[in-house]
Design an enzyme around this catalytic site. Structure first.
Site, mmCIF file in Angstrom:
data_model
loop_
_atom_site.group_PDB
_atom_site.id
_atom_site.type_symbol
_atom_site.label_atom_id
_atom_site.label_comp_id
_atom_site.label_asym_id
_atom_site.label_seq_id
_atom_site.Cartn_x
_atom_site.Cartn_y
_atom_site.Cartn_z
ATOM 1 N N VAL A 302 44.020 45.002 38.656
ATOM 2 C CA VAL A 302 45.110 44.005 39.069
ATOM 3 C C VAL A 302 46.551 44.417 38.794
ATOM 4 O O VAL A 302 47.277 44.218 39.834
ATOM 5 C CB VAL A 302 44.830 42.606 37.932
ATOM 6 C CG1 VAL A 302 45.966 41.780 38.325
ATOM 7 C CG2 VAL A 302 43.340 42.324 38.114
ATOM 8 N N GLN A 305 47.113 46.406 42.184
ATOM 9 C CA GLN A 305 47.401 45.718 43.322
ATOM 10 C C GLN A 305 48.747 45.027 43.346
ATOM 11 O O GLN A 305 49.464 44.762 44.073
ATOM 12 C CB GLN A 305 46.048 44.483 43.311
ATOM 13 C CG GLN A 305 46.421 43.427 44.366
ATOM 14 C CD GLN A 305 46.610 43.894 45.863
ATOM 15 O OE1 GLN A 305 45.710 45.153 46.147
ATOM 16 N NE2 GLN A 305 47.226 43.382 46.612
ATOM 17 N N GLU A 306 48.916 44.504 42.123
ATOM 18 C CA GLU A 306 50.363 43.915 41.851
ATOM 19 C C GLU A 306 51.512 45.054 41.896
ATOM 20 O O GLU A 306 52.541 44.613 42.620
ATOM 21 C CB GLU A 306 50.433 43.314 40.449
ATOM 22 C CG GLU A 306 49.611 42.294 40.115
ATOM 23 C CD GLU A 306 49.929 40.989 40.920
ATOM 24 O OE1 GLU A 306 51.031 40.878 41.510
ATOM 25 O OE2 GLU A 306 49.304 40.037 41.149
ATOM 26 N N SER A 307 51.521 45.990 41.318
ATOM 27 C CA SER A 307 52.943 46.856 41.159
ATOM 28 C C SER A 307 52.586 48.386 41.670
ATOM 29 O O SER A 307 53.566 48.983 41.426
ATOM 30 C CB SER A 307 53.550 46.823 39.765
ATOM 31 O OG SER A 307 52.542 47.333 38.941
ATOM 32 N N TYR A 432 44.023 40.002 48.695
ATOM 33 C CA TYR A 432 44.497 40.440 47.321
ATOM 34 C C TYR A 432 42.904 40.559 46.503
ATOM 35 O O TYR A 432 42.862 41.454 45.964
ATOM 36 C CB TYR A 432 45.100 39.291 46.900
ATOM 37 C CG TYR A 432 45.645 39.258 45.393
ATOM 38 C CD1 TYR A 432 46.705 39.783 45.138
ATOM 39 C CD2 TYR A 432 44.991 38.646 44.481
ATOM 40 C CE1 TYR A 432 47.095 39.985 43.640
ATOM 41 C CE2 TYR A 432 45.379 38.756 43.184
ATOM 42 C CZ TYR A 432 46.381 39.283 42.753
ATOM 43 O OH TYR A 432 46.791 39.371 41.309
#
Ligand code: GLU
Length: 475
Positions: A302, A305-307, A432
């Site tokens: 996660v 994927q986010e940063s 996502y």
């Protein structure tokens, strides 16, 4: 009584009498009896995830055995040839190992109906010359698994192309082939499409140049022994029911769904970042994941994927940090500095856990986690809208793959005005979750080479690992 004797005999065979072949009985296989299953160790068939047994064929066998009340004993073959040899000798009831239906095998064995289809691909290393037609295969160093359907197919092609040459590698898993091509110790490998997509994340430089042959069905094989035909019928009935109920599709999604849409360039960057950046964060991620009872590899996926594991990441909409938390969410979660990696990870983990908890109780794992992730991205309200659309479409709002298919409708002007929470970037939420599943699977697969069962010292021998318990499903 007869079975009792056979069992005793098989124990004797294993412990005392070298060379004595253990033959499971087919006649009258009843609930409570042992179903002996031959398989091979590979990411698509049977492997250990941490210390849990899993794999697509394994889970399918478990489902079949559970439905019939059999106990499962797994025997692992270390090469495909051993597997075929052992099955022909009647040393197992079933071979369930991602085996292609081929004319030669269909002659020799009973076969179930297909439960999966795959295309045989010709794989090469990008940057080197791409094979496009059968004649491009001439004068290239081609490798296949010895005893595989692909060696059978190449032999067929060689009848028209007598100059065709290939090497046969004695292994059970195409990972070995991928490794040889990646290291440029061979030019081309023939690998089945689903296996290839799973393993490509480990070897993102490898690409498929062409298809060697048409799409083919994967089947379970049974030896031609008395009683095996009745067991084949039972398997086929089970496949029919399993398919009709949607469970087969769900199992396929669970094991292979994360390969959907994964870009090779994305995988390449991810593999590089695993080496360059993950070591900096891994222990912190592990600590936080443990506190929130999450799999650290999921939390890491996660965060990536986010940063892309950049603690100072910033988006145009003002979300920031490793877990890209909004200012409002940060306030709710008591995060006062979103750029602090630990605070960000804790905030994100708590937020995710909270979403998992808030979903209706009757949504089972792993669908529950995928839906929580979608909610992490677009919010619980929009996810709820997607679930309502799923139900209206006659699909199952408890299954991620069904809900996923409705997410794009949230941005369809003909649909979203009729939903409670209105427009949402549903397609983005779909990607996502796909990406996170892909990264998560890659992090799990990375551990695979260590987790794979090591071949016995004497490679000529077929060893078995004996397991008879029910194990939890892998996420
Ligand atoms: N499906 C292949 C076979 O039946 C094995 C896997 C592979 O070689 O890609 O022989």
């Amino acid at each position: 009584m007869v079975q009792h004797l056979a069992h005793l005999l098989s124990i004797l065979c294993l412990s005392l009498l070298a060379g004595c072949v253990e033959r499971p009985l087919f006649d009258d296989l009843k609930a409570g009896d042992e179903l002996v299953v031959l398989t091979r160790n590979s990411p698509t068939t049977y492997y250990f995830d941490n210390d849990r047994e899993t794999g697509f064929d394994y889970e399918l066998i478990k489902a079949f055995a559970d439905a019939a009340g059999y106990k499962v004993r797994i025997k692992v073959a270390f090469t495909l040839e051993e597997l075929i040899h052992s099955l022909a000798a009647g040393e197992a009831h079933i071979a369930a190992a991602g085996l292609t239906a081929t004319p030669e095998r269909l002659e020799r064995f009973h076969a179930s109906k297909p439960y999966l289809t795959q295309r045989p691909l010709v794989v090469y290393k990008s940057g080197l010359s791409r094979p496009r037609t059968a004649t491009d295969l001439i004068d290239r160093d081609i490798i296949v698994l010895a005893g595989s359907s692909h060696s059978e197919a190449l032999a067929g092609i060689a009848r028209d192309l007598p100059k065709l040459r290939w090497r046969e590698i004695r292994a059970a898993d195409t990972l070995e082939l991928m490794q040889l091509v990646a290291e440029e110790k061979a030019d081309l490998a023939i690998v089945d499409s689903v296996e290839f997509r799973m393993q490509q994340r480990l070897y993102p430089r490898l690409v498929a140049g062409m298809e060697l042959d048409d799409e083919a069905g994967m089947v379970w094989y049974l030896p031609k022994l008395p009683g095996a035909e009745a067991l084949t019928d039972r398997v086929n009935d089970f496949f029919d029911t399993f398919k009709e109920s949607g469970a087969l599709k769900a199992l396929q999604d669970q094991h292979f769904g994360h390969t959907r849409g994964a870009s090779r360039i994305g995988s390449l960057t991810f593999q590089q970042k695993i080496h360059s950046d993950l070591p900096k964060w891994q222990s912190l991620i592990e600590t936080v994941a443990k506190d929130y009872r999450l799999d650290w590899r999921l939390l890491a996926a996660v965060a990536y994927q986010e940063s892309h594991w950049n603690p100072r990441a910033r988006s145009p909409t003002g979300v920031r940090g490793l877990m890209m938390i909004t200012r409002a969410t940060a306030q709710d979660l008591g995060v006062d500095n979103r750029l602090d990696p630990e605070q960000s990870l804790r905030g994100g983990a708590r937020f995710l856990k909270d979403l998992v908890r808030r979903l209706p109780d009757d949504i089972a794992e792993p669908d529950r986690t995928w839906m929580a992730l979608a909610a992490y991205n677009i919010g619980m309200g929009h996810l709820e809208d997607a679930r309502i659309l799923t139900e209206r479409a006659g699909l199952d709002p408890h299954r991620w793959q069904d809900v996923r298919s409705q997410l794009p409708a949230l941005q369809d002007p003909d649909v979203y005005p009729g939903t409670r929470f209105g427009f949402a970037r549903g397609r983005e939420a779909m990607t996502y979750v796909d990406n996170i599943r892909h990264y998560y699977a890659a992090l799990r697969l990375r551990e695979l080479p260590n987790n794979r069962i090591q071949p016995p010292i004497d490679m000529g021998e077929l060893l078995s690992s004996e397991h008879t318990r029910v194990l939890p499903r892998a996420l």
